[in-house]
Enzyme design. Structure first.
Site, PDB file in Angstrom:
ATOM      1  N   GLY A 149       0.829  -1.191   0.000  1.00 32.47           N
ATOM      2  CA  GLY A 149       0.000   0.000   0.000  1.00 32.47           C
ATOM      3  C   GLY A 149       0.867   1.245   0.000  1.00 32.47           C
ATOM      4  O   GLY A 149       2.064   1.200   0.298  1.00 32.47           O
ATOM      5  N   CYS A 150       0.244   2.368  -0.327  1.00 32.89           N
ATOM      6  CA  CYS A 150       1.019   3.611  -0.424  1.00 32.89           C
ATOM      7  C   CYS A 150       1.527   4.048   0.943  1.00 32.89           C
ATOM      8  O   CYS A 150       2.713   4.369   1.099  1.00 32.89           O
ATOM      9  CB  CYS A 150       0.176   4.704  -1.081  1.00 32.89           C
ATOM     10  N   TYR A 151       0.665   4.036   1.950  1.00 37.27           N
ATOM     11  CA  TYR A 151       1.125   4.417   3.280  1.00 37.27           C
ATOM     12  C   TYR A 151       2.210   3.470   3.801  1.00 37.27           C
ATOM     13  O   TYR A 151       3.251   3.920   4.281  1.00 37.27           O
ATOM     14  CB  TYR A 151      -0.045   4.469   4.270  1.00 37.27           C
ATOM     15  N   ALA A 154       5.661   4.272   2.395  1.00 38.29           N
ATOM     16  CA  ALA A 154       6.307   5.457   2.965  1.00 38.29           C
ATOM     17  C   ALA A 154       6.715   5.229   4.414  1.00 38.29           C
ATOM     18  O   ALA A 154       7.750   5.706   4.880  1.00 38.29           O
ATOM     19  CB  ALA A 154       5.372   6.661   2.854  1.00 38.29           C
TER      20      ALA A 154
END
Lengths: 346, 346, 346, 346
Positions: A149-151, A154
């Site tokens: 996932g994007c979160y 990061a």
């Protein structure tokens, strides 16, 4: 030239895959499916692809997939990917799945967070979690990659060196800020420009679905389970980008140089990670449209808390870019193929 | 009708004071000064004030101030306010200073953070820190009010009930997000639209000037000094608004209802504070242009961390609005005079 | 104190009416209806109204309307207003209708542009087109006012002096730019922030519904029908505001001073119109949240084309503000009651 | 591999040239100069280039230029380019100048609009105006190309088929909307986010410097001087992008199909021009980061006015992209080298 099929291509990750692959010297998109938009010209949904992609979205058809595609990206929503993965796997085609369906190892946890019974739990163990910089060796030989996932991308790129190094201890506060494209292409009141322009607001405060994905990776790093996390995402009035500010209590006094050494040991050779020098902090704009993750580090005056700040483009390193990075590895291509180049600025 | 002088009126707080006071039934602006813009029509700098204020910015002149003004707001930068406060005080006029010059009690701390020797330290003790909801009784009888900074307003309104109640213990993480007007009216590369649009970025990570103002107020509440803070502000692509997300470790298990009770006891009667119900979170847009502070509360699953989220308009409750609120009290007017009314939405 | 009912109050004009009337000394909202949101707290849809309006949206009920309201604003979509106007009119209550249902005098034209048969054509002649500055005398004695559309307000205030003065001749090009709130509260792909941020685009190029409203007013001014218009609206990435740039061919050489004289004769005494001096041009931000229309004028080098630029807040002067201005007149109150005060800046 | 020097590289066009050339298989940046930033790391000004360009900005030095560069792009402001062009020309290096210094053929007109005496008027005739699609044959053999301004690119690509076809007659209204990066990198009050966010405003209404560049090209097309233009640019709250809406009176009745035929004859084979089908209109976002110009066409109901709408990215097709396109031609490379690929969306 690998012939690429994108299944579930009408969303932003699908469009971003098309954008990236257009410039990829070893891949070409041969089929895009989107049942809802069957027969619609690609250009009609994405005018930016006009002149590049002349075709239409097709209905998903395994016979066509088998015939016309060598590798497959799945841009389907969670719950849908698991319905097609077994049959595409049986065709012997490599798969990068951008949904959440194969990110968690435990089907029970999947059911708990996504409210669905997993339909092919047997694939969960063999699917590799494609956080490329961390799991590169596993990705190389994977048949199915669950794209992070994007979160989590990061967050984990920022936290893992400290956690795996054994320095983090206690509750890590993760304050994340995301552009609106993270919410997908479906219009809602929350993403309606007059509602979200000139506004910052937290959401999913009581528990975001990306949490178990993060904790399971962090637990692996911290065998004694010394690290807990509190994660609050915020919606920020911009299209793309994620900035994570992470407040990490550490179990010994660390100076900025110590932390930087740790990160350089881990990421010094990484093409897609930029460690910022002292006094410089990441900005989402500096990675807009690129596959890079910028990492800034600061240490509190008392030297017992490290602040790690990361910025990515949620649709590139947080989705389509990392997916291509993984597929490159799975197919024996240089990892960075088609992904290099600076982002857009300003 | 009180005749209001605004000294240092060319900045955004000056303009906002003019906007607010125009609708104030007990005050009227009688003189605005801005040495740099002497002779310039107000409308020329602020077209939004055209048709409302016909006058010009004047040069600061104590004789004129004494003659034409009953009360004074200072919109000067720090370092400038302390040069004029003594003489205006001697005229017997009530002062609300929006700069940082009188917010700290300790001249040494002022010098440390602002790099200037304080020119009238004798006034520091008598100046009242104008966080109205907390210091109301002191404000009523003050001659000089030091109006709080925008960040401290959003932070302290959110934290003080937990700190003063003795529940907060340990390091409180304060992740703050601000619109660009918080940086003032002077154009810089950081505030140039092409640089900051579509971008979120942290700044002043190694120490923001609003820190001592926050810590000194928090220490007062926590007599045993049990609370430390880490504060990181971020620039967000919008004009106005501050959102603070505060992660507060607590020394006993608390449920959301317990915390809410605490806040209702403190703020239940406050006109300018809105406690949001469960599952609702503050958004800067919901307070745009209003003097209100919205507060949302969530408790972590383990019940040992409370997340307090606050939103204000940095130019209203974080500056000009609170300044008028304080002046109302100092002049015996109802506190809310000229400040009521919902903000702009959408 | 007039008791105000807002029928169809869940949209942005309804919310804006509530915001404005809250500060109105002669009106108070006594009932808001929105069948779709029956039973929903106002604050729940509009957090900015929290602390000001404690009530709920109710279902439309003529018995309650008759009992609890003195005057009525209709915020319904077109096609809905005409269903309730007759019965509210029969109650003897003054009505300002913000929909398009009573703006055109000709039921055939209504049917042509809105695709609906008009249900009470008998009211079309008596309904007054509420462009206040132009039709003030008619508004004063009206029972039903059709509040102008946002584009027509910005266009007509800018064009009518030149057209009525007999100077305009030929095809007037109207290039209009609008913030996204003009599209209403319903989320669509066009108003989804990731699609419209960082983008400007024309829409309704082949004919916008506001056209007949504009042409019928312009024809009245130009008895010989010498003026045609081409009107193209554009969507701009902001919440509020309309800017119209109008290119007017004129039938004699005019200097800027000549044109200004014309506008000053027409608008010199108007509280809500600001004529900008030479070299100054309107900006939507300068009227944000205010009921004012700023007008800038330039003349081409050849002196045969006048460029008129107008800016309004589409939700205030373009909707709720002008509606209150009209109702004030209809009820014998000073026209500006509740509407004064500068807008928000920055 | 051509070694590229960028003289005056610290502005947005310089940064954009670096971004584009990084992906160019036949060019590599070998030297970037910016006297003001001599010794500053490129990454320090442009974090987005970090990891791609390790070098520093250097002071301009003809000896180094001659030794280390094969071709030169000039990103200097007007008035500066003409100081270095003669000596770089004498080195025999091909030059693309992105300033205005060589766009006009007439030194008197240059002096009139730019307020400077031209220092090397002898070069004006040989410099080729690099509107590639129109002047391709001249560009191929040019030694010096004057790269068009951003507005003229969007305007001329849209107008020339109608003008050269002899159809346009009368005054063409050009209403242009630009993102803020068009104003350059230097911060001003007009480009300060709090001033320009949520605002649209016209500027340079009485005459923009790009006017003579446009008129001279249009006059060439219209030998009998039948076309005049009125041009008003507007500032829109976004970073990049230009949208031009052009209202063209035509001397015979035209249907949309007729006009489209004309444009297809002109642009049908062009890689960087996209003619939109009926009912579709250009949006700046659809060309963000790409070298394409989208063109939409509509005909008024009376068939005597054609509306041409064009969208470009002001920094790509409007500056650095077209500059590379020209240099490719000058160097015998395929015109599209390094420039292909879709833009960023959303």
């Amino acid at each position: 030239m690998l012939r690429v099929g994108i299944v579930g291509a009408s969303g932003y990750t699908g469009a971003e895959l098309m954008r990236i692959i257009w410039n990829h010297p070893g891949m070409a998109v041969s089929m895009v499916t989107a049942n809802q938009y069957r027969g619609t010209a690609i250009e009609s949904l994405y005018p930016s692809l006009g002149g590049f992609y002349e075709g239409e979205f097709e209905v998903y058809d395994p016979v066509e997939i088998e015939k016309r595609c060598d590798v497959i990206f799945l841009g389907l929503p969670h719950g849908e990917s698991m319905k097609v993965v077994p049959e595409i796997f049986d065709m012997g085609k490599k798969i990068v799945d951008l949904s959440a369906d194969f990110r968690l190892k435990d089907p029970g946890m999947y059911e708990q967070w996504y409210g669905l019974r997993h339909e092919c739990p047997g694939f969960l163990q063999s699917a590799v979690y494609g956080l490329t910089e961390i799991n590169r060796d596993l990705v190389v030989s994977a048949a199915i990659v669950a794209n992070p996932g994007c979160y989590p991308t990061a967050v984990l790129l920022g936290l893992l060196p400290l956690v795996n190094g054994g320095f983090a201890e206690g509750v890590v506060v993760i304050d994340a800020k995301s552009g609106v494209s993270g919410a997908g292409r479906k219009p809602t009141l929350e993403t309606h420009l007059p509602q979200c322009a000139e506004s910052v607001t937290p959401y999913s405060v009581s528990g975001h679905r990306h949490l178990p994905e993060m904790t399971s990776m962090l637990e692996r790093g911290s065998s004694e389970n010394r690290v807990g996390i509190v994660f609050i995402p915020h919606l920020v009035p911009m299209s793309r980008g994620i900035l994570c500010t992470m407040y990490v209590p550490v179990n010994k006094r660390l100076k900025r140089g110590d932390v930087l050494d740790l990160y350089e040991a881990e990421y010094g050779e990484e093409l897609f990670i930029g460690l910022l020098e002292g006094g410089k902090y990441p900005a989402t704009k500096a990675v807009l449209g690129s596959n890079r993750c910028h990492i800034g580090i600061e240490v509190s005056g008392t030297e017992d808390m490290v602040v790690v700040m990361t910025a990515i483009d949620n649709l590139v390193k947080g989705a389509a870019g990392q997916a291509v990075q993984n597929m490159n590895l799975m197919c024996g291509l240089p990892e960075e193929t088609g992904l290099c180049g600076p982002g857009i600025f300003p």
